[in-house]
Scaffold this active site. Structure first.
Site, PDB file in Angstrom:
ATOM      1  N   ARG A 246       0.827  -1.208   0.000  1.00  0.00           N
ATOM      2  CA  ARG A 246       0.000   0.000   0.000  1.00  0.00           C
ATOM      3  C   ARG A 246       0.863   1.262   0.000  1.00  0.00           C
ATOM      4  O   ARG A 246       0.456   2.285  -0.551  1.00  0.00           O
ATOM      5  CB  ARG A 246      -0.957  -0.008   1.193  1.00  0.00           C
ATOM      6  CG  ARG A 246      -2.147  -0.914   0.935  1.00  0.00           C
ATOM      7  CD  ARG A 246      -3.105  -0.945   2.100  1.00  0.00           C
ATOM      8  NE  ARG A 246      -4.382  -1.520   1.688  1.00  0.00           N
ATOM      9  CZ  ARG A 246      -5.298  -1.996   2.527  1.00  0.00           C
ATOM     10  NH1 ARG A 246      -5.079  -1.956   3.833  1.00  0.00           N
ATOM     11  NH2 ARG A 246      -6.424  -2.499   2.073  1.00  0.00           N
TER      12      ARG A 246
ATOM     13  N   LYS B  83     -14.620 -14.190   7.569  1.00  0.00           N
ATOM     14  CA  LYS B  83     -16.016 -14.068   7.986  1.00  0.00           C
ATOM     15  C   LYS B  83     -16.969 -13.898   6.810  1.00  0.00           C
ATOM     16  O   LYS B  83     -16.767 -13.048   5.955  1.00  0.00           O
ATOM     17  CB  LYS B  83     -16.173 -12.845   8.889  1.00  0.00           C
ATOM     18  CG  LYS B  83     -15.582 -13.021  10.260  1.00  0.00           C
ATOM     19  CD  LYS B  83     -16.001 -11.852  11.093  1.00  0.00           C
ATOM     20  CE  LYS B  83     -15.442 -11.902  12.498  1.00  0.00           C
ATOM     21  NZ  LYS B  83     -15.618 -10.590  13.133  1.00  0.00           N
TER      22      LYS B  83
ATOM     23  N   GLY C   5      -6.718  -6.473   1.426  1.00  0.00           N
ATOM     24  CA  GLY C   5      -5.398  -6.271   2.002  1.00  0.00           C
ATOM     25  C   GLY C   5      -4.675  -7.583   2.243  1.00  0.00           C
ATOM     26  O   GLY C   5      -3.503  -7.747   1.873  1.00  0.00           O
TER      27      GLY C   5
ATOM     28  N   GLY D 170     -12.537  -3.893   1.578  1.00  0.00           N
ATOM     29  CA  GLY D 170     -13.921  -3.450   1.739  1.00  0.00           C
ATOM     30  C   GLY D 170     -14.346  -2.490   0.645  1.00  0.00           C
ATOM     31  O   GLY D 170     -15.463  -2.568   0.137  1.00  0.00           O
TER      32      GLY D 170
END
Ligand code: ADP
Ligand code: MG
Length: 455
Positions: A57, A227, A410, A434
């Site tokens: 990043r 998740k 990420g 996200g």
């Protein structure tokens, strides 16, 4: 959307909101990013010190910063790192994580000093902003030390945004990975200054727009990660579920005053042809089908929605492919003994940590004829070498695809870089997890909306 490259920046101070939220190895504990309990990587720092596990990043933020510096701007970079805890600024700043290792790495990569402010938008930041010259770079401390950054209260965020805006003449939004957050530095600050989108954001949006406007078919999506709740909304979209089935977190609700024509992408994204589901989330799907999952990670409260998704997929003719075998262990640990379970059911006492060999092969076949691929979420606990084979197999299968291949997330991006595949293995490795998922859901990203509005 204005482009940062078109801004007149010579002799001016530019506030760049970047995404420098890199995974950190801490000597004794968890990483700053990713799901809880992630193990430290091989290059662990001594206890108490942080080292950067993957600087992707930071590298991705360089083109915009370099361009602004080369054109005579003074550049102040604002970014967040991890999730500082505490009720007020002092508690959070004391607990960290500080952006210090990021400032050091940024300086190395830029080949010039990077002054790190002692605060976000306080006395130290003001002094640096007032004294820096053309071609110089400074980094503000972790913007999430300021509780106002993530406040739901417009006024509270506005006060921080005003302090940030006062540091600079211009604003450049380049932190794609934070664009889905209605946060002060992402959403409110650009409204107070002339603003433009940085090169990273423009590149990310260009690729994601290709995915959401008539992707070449077969369009295959691979989803993994921990998740299922993080990804249900995008899964629903990819299988053509009515969006009303799923709840929308308030942080990212569409901006109500923006007319649909201003949207950078269609509101109803295309469905996938195939959805390959692996990683921790697969066990909730398997449980929904009545399979035994042993002690694998389960979100029991999501079983109802998962069942709906499976029914919607069948209606929309979207093929959902679940693991048919597993690599398991009796504890969640890098040192645990890996064991292959042949077949979809996992015995009691065992934890599924990766897809098994038959699933690796099955996924490979399901990817072989793809013309478009989007992949988010590692299919196994790749941080433990004994459970990384599934992630490697999926990465290799996707890299063999000729067509548009996009990796988002990420942890996924870090996993892919760890594998040392050739640089051109994928069309694009997105810095946003996200943010890219919400874009694929057809949601407006608050950070993009704020950049679209004319200042
Ligand atoms: P991304 O950051 O790419 O969006 P996520 O944050 O959703 O990905 O998920 C990444 C995490 O999912 C990794 O830390 C990985 O260890 C974890 N994970 C993958 N498979 C499993 C599994 N079977 N059980 C528990 N966690 C898993
Ligand atoms: Mg993650």
């Amino acid at each position: 959307m204005n482009r940062a490259e078109d801004l007149e920046v010579a002799g001016r101070t530019v506030l760049v909101r970047a995404d420098l939220n890199v995974p950190l190895d801490t000597g004794g504990g968890a990483r700053a990013m990713g799901s809880g309990g992630s193990p430290p990587g091989e290059n662990s720092a001594p206890p108490g010190q942080h080292s950067i596990a993957d600087d992707g990043r930071i590298r991705a933020s360089l083109p915009t910063i370099r361009d602004l510096l080369a054109r005579g701007a003074a550049v102040i970079v604002c970014a967040h790192l991890g999730r500082p805890k505490g009720d007020d600024y002092a508690e959070r700043a004391a607990g960290g994580p500080s952006l210090r290792p990021v400032a050091d790495r940024l300086a190395e990569l830029l080949g010039q000093p990077v002054a790190l402010a002692d605060d976000v938008a306080g006395e130290s930041a003001r002094v640096i902003a007032a004294t820096m010259g053309a071609g110089e770079v400074a980094l503000l401390e972790n913007v999430r030390f300021e509780p106002a950054e993530t406040s739901k209260d417009d006024e509270v965020r506005g006060e921080l945004a005003a302090r940030l805006a006062a540091l600079a003449d211009l604003y450049v939004g380049d932190g794609f990975g934070a664009m889905h957050r209605k946060h002060a530095s992402v959403y409110d600050t650009p409204r107070l200054l002339p603003h433009a989108a940085g090169q990273l954001v423009l590149a990310e949006v260009a690729v994601l727009r290709q995915l959401t406007t008539s992707p070449a078919r077969p369009y295959v999506v691979v989803l993994g990660g921990a998740k299922v709740s993080d990804k249900l909304a995008v899964i629903g979209n990819l299988v053509g579920s009515a969006s009303s089935h799923f709840t929308t977190p308030p942080s990212a609700s569409p901006h109500p005053t923006t007319p649909p024509s201003a949207s950078p992408h269609p509101t109803t994204p295309p469905t996938a042809d195939r959805l390959l589901i692996a990683g921790g989330m697969a066990y909730t799907f398997l449980a929904a089908q009545g399979r035994r999952i042993g002690d694998s990670i389960l979100q029991a409260e999501q079983i109802g929605q998962v069942t709906t998704v499976l029914a919607d997929a069948a209606k929309a003719d979207v093929e959902v492919v679940l693991p048919v075998d597993h690599v398991v262990a009796d504890r969640f640990s890098a040192g645990a003994e890996p064991e292959v379970v042949h077949g979809p059911d996992i015995p009691d006492g065992k934890i599924g940590l990766d897809i098994g060999p038959a699933t690796r092969e099955l996924f490979g076949r399901k990817l072989a004829d793809a013309k478009t691929v989007f992949w988010n979420g590692p299919p196994g606990v790749f941080e433990f070498p004994a459970f990384a084979a599934g992630t490697r197999a999926v990465a290799e299968a996707i890299s063999a695809v000729t067509g548009l291949t996009v990796v988002g997330g990420g942890d996924s991006a870090a996993a892919v870089r760890q594998l040392n595949l050739p640089a051109d293995a994928f069309t694009h490795i997105s810095t946003g997890g996200g943010a890219s998922l919400e874009y694929l859901e057809g949601r407006e990203l608050p950070g993009l909306v704020a950049l679209e509005d004319r200042a």
